[in-house]
Design an enzyme around this catalytic site. Sequence first.
Site, PDB file in Angstrom:
ATOM      1  CG  ASP A   1      -2.210   0.869   0.852  1.00 33.56           C
ATOM      2  OD1 ASP A   1      -2.150   1.659  -0.109  1.00 33.56           O
ATOM      3  OD2 ASP A   1      -3.221   0.770   1.567  1.00 33.56           O
TER       4      ASP A   1
HETATM    5  C1  BGC Z   1      -4.953   3.286  -0.067  1.00 34.74           C
HETATM    6  C2  BGC Z   1      -5.127   2.271  -1.164  1.00 34.74           C
HETATM    7  C3  BGC Z   1      -4.963   2.932  -2.507  1.00 34.74           C
HETATM    8  C4  BGC Z   1      -3.593   3.583  -2.556  1.00 34.74           C
HETATM    9  C5  BGC Z   1      -3.283   4.243  -3.885  1.00 34.74           C
HETATM   10  C6  BGC Z   1      -3.694   4.095  -0.226  1.00 34.74           C
HETATM   11  O1  BGC Z   1      -3.657   5.165   0.659  1.00 34.74           O
HETATM   12  O2  BGC Z   1      -4.969   2.622   1.171  1.00 34.74           O
HETATM   13  O3  BGC Z   1      -6.373   1.647  -1.063  1.00 34.74           O
HETATM   14  O4  BGC Z   1      -5.125   2.013  -3.537  1.00 34.74           O
HETATM   15  O5  BGC Z   1      -3.529   4.575  -1.541  1.00 34.74           O
HETATM   16  O6  BGC Z   1      -4.065   5.334  -4.092  1.00 34.74           O
END
Ligand code: BGC
Length: 749
Positions: A291
């Site tokens: 993530d």
């Molecule tokens: C979120 C993810 C997301 C990623 C990219 C993160 O902060 O938890 O779900 O896909 O950002 O935007």
Amino acid sequence: MKPIINIISFLLIGTACTGQQDKNLKLCNVDSKYANKVDSVLKLMTLEEKIGQLNQYTGNAQATGPEVIDNTKHEQIKSGRVGSMLNVIGAATTREIQSFALQSRLGIPLLFGQDVIHGYRTVYPIPLGEAASFDLDLMERTARGAAIEASSEGIHWTFAPMVDITRDARWGRVMEGAGEDTWYGTKVGIARIKGFQGNDLADSNTILACAKHFAAYGACIAGKDYNTVDISDMTLHEVYLPPFKAAAQAGVATFMNSFNDINGIPATAHTGIQRDMLKGMWDFNGFTVSDWGSIREMVDHGYAADLKESANQAIIAGSDMDMESRAYVSHLRELVESGEVPITYVDDAVRRILLKKFQLGLFDDPYKYCNEENEKETVLSQPLRYLARESGKKSIVLLRNENKALPLKDDVKRIAVIGALADSKQDMLGFWASEGIAEEAVTLLQGLKNRYPDAKIDYVEGYDLNTNQLTSSAQARKIALAADVVILAVGERANESGEAKSLADININANQQQLVNDLKPYSKRLVTVIMGGRPMIFNELTGASDAILLTWWLGTEAGNAMADVISGDYNPSGKLPMTFPRHIGQIPIYYNYKSTGRPESKYSSYSCRYLDVDFEPAYCFGFGKSYTEFEISEPRVIGNNHSFDKPVEIEVTVKNTGIYKGKETVQLYIRDKVASVTRPIKEFKGFQQVELLPCEEKTVRFILQKEDFYFYNKDLDFISEPGEFDIMVGKSATELNPVTIYISESERN
Ligand code: BGC
């Protein structure tokens, strides 16, 4: 008792991450069609180029996490140090950035990823709302629609679906999932994956899906985003992991790990879950992405001393691509050269990523998704808008309808629309609406004007959208008094649910609830429309409302979809995918809790009440009314002498006893009455939607397979045990008729 699948318990202890684990590494099994191609590219790559494939940066579109300012990204792409970008939008821009990758020594194309959560430019209902449709085919079609649109803008990969199970409405991210139930969440996840990925990744309108967040992110303590997860292995296996396992089995292309730690180990460094379980036991041959910054965040977790140690732990644990931590690009080279990280780990991660690029056809045509003609024709096209309207109306849940306040007849003369949310285009789209443009959204007010062109429609804001202070009260009373019906919009704003949007209090704002009560004496009929991204509490406005419609956030066609339901052009059929509490102190509250040892007595914890409030929720899982009435018969069990050798078949008759055509979602739950570990009082195991004309009746048959009776025992074996089961069928988790059957191990017993 017959063990079916043995889960090795060491998995969840989370083995330490060292370079010594090479012998345990289960390599990606590259599809033979691509094996030679992938390996021939890998052979040509320098260590630096390999690490580049594992590196993902954000582009210039809106950042979705804490950003590092870096003006050298394009140069890094040209020198093969980047394998993927997120937040790069549009056919022209993706084409330009892709051309930089093609200038690198090996010209390996980039993957463009994006959070296509509930539509792209055409926005569909928020995922939790759409889950209320209980229409898997619809959810597959909206995911397909989103993929068609996003791919026309150069996107190859969506970071969706979120398959986290969510039982705490304070957590803002409940809006992104399918709610509280594991069995249902699994089905929804698979439908969405199928929609995004289509039949063949090589088609130019299919995109990679991503099962996220692996794992147990939804179990964050107290609903605080990013928070610690501390749960038993049994709960982890039983509640949180099944949708991920099913996603892997359904061929999801990628997984994203999660920010949280699980029983002491950050998910990003969790060898047991990622390396051993996902890539080992589940045979997952796609790749995992961290993530945003989750590799770097292991330093803040206090699990790694510095970024280098984080990189070491993450790659060994099976995190293949580094989203925005810059850990791999900064440290993997020295870790490999010093022997701390065996090169096989890096090679395996690279092979997984190259495989997806081959499967998408990017090596044949790196620009195949960057077609501006196609983009123009596809984006916000009429079929996609129709789909948005269809998914919108099917997601609405009718919570209350006293004295048949709804539907609103065609000949209504005067309508008062009150409440600033009724005309807020931005809020219609909901949180994380990708490329949705507020100006293109239809509000409730506009939808009613479209539907009732001959009626006089007055509108007053009633409250300030930002402060919730009541405004223009006299005017609101005046238009209410003059109207045949008052339609009052309340709820939370779109940006009050989603990532980093946890709430300690999920009550609808007190002023808004007061407004409903204030207007009651002036209204002939008062319909409250509740908008929001999570279960909310609104006891204070319930009694004053003749009807209550829960509309979530419905996307681009929101207002038209609401008018479809208000007018009865579409008879509401939505059912709640999450329990709505009546008091914040009841959280976590969900339908499938376990019985205590004192279920009925004065000293009971569950059956009656807390000292201050009832235990019962305001609205239970599966609840949702219709303008018509349905009767569901007692369940009939087909045959006798039931055994796990053959399916158990149950029938009910469903009759429409009301005056409108309508659709009921018939739900089936089971209870394993005595088992070697305590079991929930109900488990959702089946549903069928049946559409009936007035007076029409149909027989609905459910077929339960042996797996429907499986559970994890104390050794984490996945088993079924013979014995008595209650089978319950009805309209919601609390409106059920039961029948009890005995199921033996096999026909011979
Ligand atoms: C979120 C993810 C997301 C990623 C990219 C993160 O902060 O938890 O779900 O896909 O950002 O935007």
